[in-house]
Design a protein around this motif. Structure first.
Motif, PDB file in Angstrom:
ATOM      1  N   UNK A 177       0.839  -1.203   0.000  1.00 58.90           N
ATOM      2  CA  UNK A 177       0.000   0.000   0.000  1.00 58.90           C
ATOM      3  C   UNK A 177       0.872   1.250   0.000  1.00 58.90           C
ATOM      4  N   UNK A 178       1.871   1.308   0.883  1.00 57.74           N
ATOM      5  CA  UNK A 178       2.738   2.487   0.950  1.00 57.74           C
ATOM      6  C   UNK A 178       3.526   2.668  -0.349  1.00 57.74           C
ATOM      7  N   UNK A 179       3.996   1.571  -0.935  1.00 57.19           N
ATOM      8  CA  UNK A 179       4.736   1.670  -2.200  1.00 57.19           C
ATOM      9  C   UNK A 179       3.831   2.177  -3.319  1.00 57.19           C
ATOM     10  N   UNK A 180       2.606   1.654  -3.365  1.00 59.51           N
ATOM     11  CA  UNK A 180       1.671   2.077  -4.404  1.00 59.51           C
ATOM     12  C   UNK A 180       1.322   3.550  -4.271  1.00 59.51           C
ATOM     13  N   UNK A 181       1.125   3.985  -3.050  1.00 58.55           N
ATOM     14  CA  UNK A 181       0.841   5.402  -2.805  1.00 58.55           C
ATOM     15  C   UNK A 181       2.030   6.255  -3.265  1.00 58.55           C
ATOM     16  N   UNK A 182       3.253   5.812  -2.937  1.00 61.97           N
ATOM     17  CA  UNK A 182       4.441   6.553  -3.359  1.00 61.97           C
ATOM     18  C   UNK A 182       4.556   6.599  -4.886  1.00 61.97           C
ATOM     19  N   UNK A 183       4.378   5.454  -5.521  1.00 65.82           N
ATOM     20  CA  UNK A 183       4.533   5.376  -6.979  1.00 65.82           C
ATOM     21  C   UNK A 183       3.524   6.250  -7.712  1.00 65.82           C
ATOM     22  N   UNK A 184       2.402   6.540  -7.051  1.00 61.66           N
ATOM     23  CA  UNK A 184       1.338   7.299  -7.708  1.00 61.66           C
ATOM     24  C   UNK A 184       1.144   8.689  -7.109  1.00 61.66           C
ATOM     25  N   UNK A 185       2.180   9.161  -6.404  1.00 62.00           N
ATOM     26  CA  UNK A 185       2.223  10.538  -5.899  1.00 62.00           C
ATOM     27  C   UNK A 185       1.011  10.885  -5.036  1.00 62.00           C
ATOM     28  N   UNK A 186       0.655   9.945  -4.192  1.00 57.27           N
ATOM     29  CA  UNK A 186      -0.474  10.159  -3.296  1.00 57.27           C
ATOM     30  C   UNK A 186       0.013  10.209  -1.850  1.00 57.27           C
ATOM     31  N   UNK A 282      14.709  13.220   5.650  1.00 56.92           N
ATOM     32  CA  UNK A 282      14.770  13.266   4.180  1.00 56.92           C
ATOM     33  C   UNK A 282      16.095  12.721   3.650  1.00 56.92           C
ATOM     34  N   UNK A 283      16.555  11.630   4.270  1.00 58.10           N
ATOM     35  CA  UNK A 283      17.810  11.005   3.864  1.00 58.10           C
ATOM     36  C   UNK A 283      17.762  10.518   2.421  1.00 58.10           C
ATOM     37  N   UNK A 284      16.628   9.903   2.028  1.00 57.24           N
ATOM     38  CA  UNK A 284      16.512   9.316   0.701  1.00 57.24           C
ATOM     39  C   UNK A 284      16.162  10.332  -0.385  1.00 57.24           C
ATOM     40  N   UNK A 285      15.773  11.547   0.046  1.00 55.04           N
ATOM     41  CA  UNK A 285      15.358  12.581  -0.912  1.00 55.04           C
ATOM     42  C   UNK A 285      14.189  12.105  -1.786  1.00 55.04           C
ATOM     43  N   UNK A 286      13.277  11.377  -1.166  1.00 56.36           N
ATOM     44  CA  UNK A 286      12.115  10.870  -1.899  1.00 56.36           C
ATOM     45  C   UNK A 286      10.880  11.699  -1.567  1.00 56.36           C
ATOM     46  N   UNK A 287       9.966  11.717  -2.509  1.00 57.59           N
ATOM     47  CA  UNK A 287       8.699  12.407  -2.311  1.00 57.59           C
ATOM     48  C   UNK A 287       7.934  11.781  -1.153  1.00 57.59           C
TER      49      UNK A 287
END
Length: 324
Positions: A177-186, A282-287
């Motif tokens: 669920x968390x990966x899908x949310x990340x992949x779809x900018x939610x 924000x170590x990974x610099x990911x959204x």
């Protein structure tokens, strides 16, 4: 005022039941359905407990759909040691016959979410949501807002040193669920142990509810006594932490909790299984894919919870500040 439509995905469970009660007493929302997932209790028991709560609330018009009976990969471990033999604090309330639906929870979500704007308040493991992603990702992405009672940022876990039960019970589902949310900018609103541990139903608050509304107070007493005893035995708390109602309260009023946006990933293996790893620096610099809540306004929550469940105007809860 148009009501927001909500699906409550849950595993009743004592605190799930209290959360359902709060949702049904909140005029801002319309509970479209209750979907059951394995977690605190097996799905058949969760279905039974949901019916008992709806009967008490005189809301058996709300449909209940039974969902996934086991996690995606790992062996199912219930939480009946916490919630009692019947999953409802060993209150052993009379069974409510009937109200079965031929459609399963995931199929219902798939159909409902693509039909109209609707949010999901997830109070249990995320197995139903993960299966929805696997079956129809467009339906999952149609969720208006997703609020999850689960995870932990800096607070210790409640089923391992680092993991909260809902995510630990099915870490693979939560990770998907968390990966899908990340992949779809939610974004997921993560109502974790950092804030829910601050919401303790004490004997004084319970007695106050009983004085305001004896019928409601007696029902809450019956389903929470086991919970009180469990918390004293394991955590030496005089009272019980009621996690799930805070997720409903936060959905209703964003001033109840505050936090920060961050990238979150769920660990699926080893000693950290089920841990919600929050990249707060924000170590990974990911959204960001989550709003991580870490502060709670306890007075604001209890004012909402007690006033709505007992039917008392908030301005008449004059002693609440003194007993929180």
């Amino acid at each position: 005022m148009s009501k927001k439509k909500v699906i409550i995905d849950c595993d009743p469970g004592i605190d799930d039941s209290l959360a359902i009660m709060l949702a049904l007493k909140s005029p801002e929302i319309e509970v479209m359905a209750i979907t059951i997932v394995c977690g605190n209790s097996p799905v058949s028991m969760g279905f039974s407990n949901a019916k008992k709560v709806l009967k008490f609330m005189n809301r058996l018009d709300i449909p209940i759909y039974i969902g996934e009976p086991s996690p995606i990969k790992k062996k199912y471990v219930n939480a009946l040691d916490t919630h009692g033999e019947d999953g409802l604090g060993e209150s052993f309330l009379p069974e409510v016959d009937g109200f079965e639906n031929s459609m399963d929870a995931v199929s219902y979500m798939q159909e409902a979410l693509k039909k109209e704007k609707c949010s999901v308040i997830a109070l249990g493991p995320m197995t139903n949501l993960a299966r929805l992603i696997e079956r129809d990702i467009d339906a999952f992405l149609s969720i208006d807002e997703l609020v999850s009672m689960g995870g932990s940022f800096k607070s210790h876990g409640n089923c391992s040193p680092v993991a909260e039960y809902n995510y630990w019970c099915d870490p693979d589902a939560a990770a998907l669920v968390y990966k899908t949310v990340y992949d779809n900018h939610s974004l997921i609103h993560m109502v974790g142990l950092d804030v829910t541990r601050k919401i303790v139903l004490t004997p004084t608050l319970l007695e106050y509810m009983n004085r305001l509304n004896p019928e409601v107070g007696d029902f809450v007493k019956r389903i929470t006594k086991f919970y009180f005893d469990f918390h004293w035995e394991w955590e030496h708390i005089i009272g019980c932490v009621i996690n799930d109602p805070l997720a409903v309260a936060y959905y209703l009023d964003r001033e109840v909790c505050s936090g920060f946006s961050s990238f979150v990933q769920i660990e699926t293996l080893g000693i950290s299984e089920g841990q919600s790893v929050v990249d707060s620096m924000n170590f990974y610099k990911k959204e960001a894919n989550a709003k991580v809540l870490n502060e709670a306004d306890c007075e604001r929550f209890w004012t909402m919870f007690i006033s709505r469940l007992t039917g008392t105007s908030p301005d008449k809860l004059d002693i609440l500040k003194e007993i929180i």
